[in-house]
Scaffold this motif. Structure first.
Motif, PDB file in Angstrom:
ATOM      1  N   THR A 163      -3.415   6.613   9.782  1.00  0.00           N
ATOM      2  CA  THR A 163      -3.360   5.199  10.126  1.00  0.00           C
ATOM      3  C   THR A 163      -4.750   4.682  10.439  1.00  0.00           C
ATOM      4  OG1 THR A 163      -1.174   5.506  11.090  1.00  0.00           O
ATOM      5  CG2 THR A 163      -2.341   3.489  11.667  1.00  0.00           C
ATOM      6  N   ALA A 164      -5.154   3.627   9.774  1.00  0.00           N
ATOM      7  CA  ALA A 164      -6.444   3.020  10.092  1.00  0.00           C
ATOM      8  C   ALA A 164      -6.321   2.246  11.377  1.00  0.00           C
ATOM      9  CB  ALA A 164      -6.881   2.083   8.969  1.00  0.00           C
TER      10      ALA A 164
ATOM     11  N   ARG B  90      -4.005  -1.711   2.585  1.00  0.00           N
ATOM     12  CA  ARG B  90      -2.917  -1.046   3.296  1.00  0.00           C
ATOM     13  C   ARG B  90      -2.090  -0.236   2.305  1.00  0.00           C
ATOM     14  NH1 ARG B  90      -4.267  -0.721   8.460  1.00  0.00           N
ATOM     15  NH2 ARG B  90      -4.772  -2.729   9.387  1.00  0.00           N
ATOM     16  N   GLY B  91      -2.007   1.061   2.553  1.00  0.00           N
ATOM     17  CA  GLY B  91      -1.156   1.927   1.733  1.00  0.00           C
ATOM     18  C   GLY B  91      -1.612   2.053   0.297  1.00  0.00           C
TER      19      GLY B  91
ATOM     20  N   GLU C 160      -8.954  -5.875   3.593  1.00  0.00           N
ATOM     21  CA  GLU C 160      -7.961  -5.028   4.236  1.00  0.00           C
ATOM     22  C   GLU C 160      -7.111  -4.371   3.148  1.00  0.00           C
ATOM     23  OE1 GLU C 160      -4.867  -5.328   8.033  1.00  0.00           O
ATOM     24  OE2 GLU C 160      -5.639  -7.147   7.074  1.00  0.00           O
TER      25      GLU C 160
ATOM     26  N   GLY D 213       0.438  -0.399  -2.885  1.00  0.00           N
ATOM     27  CA  GLY D 213      -0.299  -0.828  -1.706  1.00  0.00           C
ATOM     28  C   GLY D 213      -0.645  -2.302  -1.778  1.00  0.00           C
TER      29      GLY D 213
ATOM     30  N   ASP E 250      -5.775   3.295   4.024  1.00  0.00           N
ATOM     31  CA  ASP E 250      -5.922   2.054   4.777  1.00  0.00           C
ATOM     32  C   ASP E 250      -7.388   1.909   5.160  1.00  0.00           C
ATOM     33  OD1 ASP E 250      -3.124   2.006   4.751  1.00  0.00           O
ATOM     34  OD2 ASP E 250      -2.976   2.952   6.722  1.00  0.00           O
TER      35      ASP E 250
ATOM     36  N   SER F 136     -14.363   4.846   8.776  1.00  0.00           N
ATOM     37  CA  SER F 136     -13.077   5.147   8.148  1.00  0.00           C
ATOM     38  C   SER F 136     -13.189   6.512   7.480  1.00  0.00           C
ATOM     39  CB  SER F 136     -12.724   4.079   7.105  1.00  0.00           C
ATOM     40  OG  SER F 136     -11.486   4.366   6.483  1.00  0.00           O
TER      41      SER F 136
ATOM     42  N   GLN G  26      -5.993  10.462   1.768  1.00  0.00           N
ATOM     43  CA  GLN G  26      -5.321   9.678   2.792  1.00  0.00           C
ATOM     44  C   GLN G  26      -6.314   9.290   3.879  1.00  0.00           C
ATOM     45  OE1 GLN G  26      -2.120  12.654   3.613  1.00  0.00           O
ATOM     46  NE2 GLN G  26      -0.734  10.923   3.280  1.00  0.00           N
ATOM     47  N   THR G  27      -6.000   8.242   4.614  1.00  0.00           N
ATOM     48  CA  THR G  27      -6.826   7.851   5.744  1.00  0.00           C
ATOM     49  C   THR G  27      -6.455   8.687   6.959  1.00  0.00           C
ATOM     50  OG1 THR G  27      -7.067   5.585   4.940  1.00  0.00           O
ATOM     51  CG2 THR G  27      -7.476   5.967   7.275  1.00  0.00           C
TER      52      THR G  27
END
Length: 276
Positions: free
Chosen positions: A262-263, A18-19, A16, A69, A34, A223, A229-230
């Motif tokens: 946002t994932a 994140r950021g 995982e 992140g 993400d 994804s 960016q995601t």
């Protein structure tokens, strides 16, 4: 008595991020990425050229450090300082160039740099046995002999050897960088079947690809990266090619399939594999 929700009992994702952020001087390669990869699933990582896919997998593999992140691996926050640290926790990457030596046979390629030894000599018998076991566990039947030189193999067979090498070391997360890019139709299908078998064996697989047919054939979730960016992470069964292409090209979908930037975590009760 309240019964805990099934999602509360599920194991944490294998990976995982994140950021995730990564800068190269004034170039912001990753600006908040993400991604979630779960055991037993294929997570496709897609995006246009320059979206940040290569930088992301190199950060996960320990080649580049994230500048910001959080990275969680099996529920624990980790700092992957170098490729050796990634290998130690079970992350293996098969890059597009495969990094195979044509003048060596399959066994020696699979153990390249990690040879088994008996005293001062290579333990050829142990390496051959282990290589054969791994290939058999992946139902690889297209290789005539594990002692044939890689130079004599087809593109699909070479890809198979590279993937088998990645799972030889009790890996938990395998990242495949464009594994079918240079393959014909029949060889592509063989490799995609192997990718699916990796997930079915309980590994978390991240498949980097530009080919939407491949993605929708084997991926459980997708994804999408857009300009570092995601844009979204969505279940394959809940989206369409048109929506994914719209995310790749504009960072948003006409019919929203996930919050841009946002994932969206995978739901445990959805079957994401589809050929539609």
């Amino acid at each position: 008595m309240t019964t805990p929700a099934q999602s509360d009992l599920a194991p944490p994702p294998t990976l995982e991020v994140r950021g995730g952020r990564k800068n190269f001087g004034a170039v912001h390669a990753l600006r908040g990425v993400d991604i979630v990869a779960r055991a037993g699933e294929v997570t496709a990582l897609v995006g246009d050229n320059g979206a940040g896919k290569s930088t992301l997998i190199k950060c996960i593999a320990g080649i580049f450090p994230f500048d910001a992140g959080e990275v969680r691996y099996e529920g624990e926050t980790v700092h992957i300082s170098d490729p050796g640290a990634a290998n130690d926790i079970g992350i293996e990457v098969v890059y597009q160039d495969l990094a195979l030596c044509d003048n060596l046979d399959i066994v020696h390629n699979m153990f390249l740099g990690r040879e088994l030894r008996k005293g001062f000599r290579l333990d050829e018998a142990a390496m051959e046995t282990r290589a054969a076991e791994v290939l058999a566990s992946l139902s690889v039947r297209t290789v005539r002999s594990i002692r044939q030189h890689v130079a004599s193999l087809s593109g699909g067979q070479r890809q198979t050897v590279a993937i088998a090498r990645a799972v030889l070391w009790n890996s938990k997360l395998v990242i495949l960088d464009e594994p079918t890019a240079a393959l014909g139709v029949a060889q592509t299908e063989q490799v995609l079947q192997l990718v699916r078998r990796l997930a079915d064996a309980g590994l978390a697989v991240v498949l980097v690809s530009h080919n939407m047919n491949d993605v929708f054939e084997v991926a459980d979730s997708i994804s999408v990266l857009y300009l570092g960016q995601t844009a979204a992470q969505v279940r394959t069964a809940d989206t369409s090619r048109a929506e994914v292409i719209e995310l790749i090209t504009s960072g948003s979908a006409v019919a929203p399939v996930g919050a841009p930037g946002t994932a969206q975590p995978a739901t445990d009760n959805a079957n994401g594999s589809t050929t539609a």
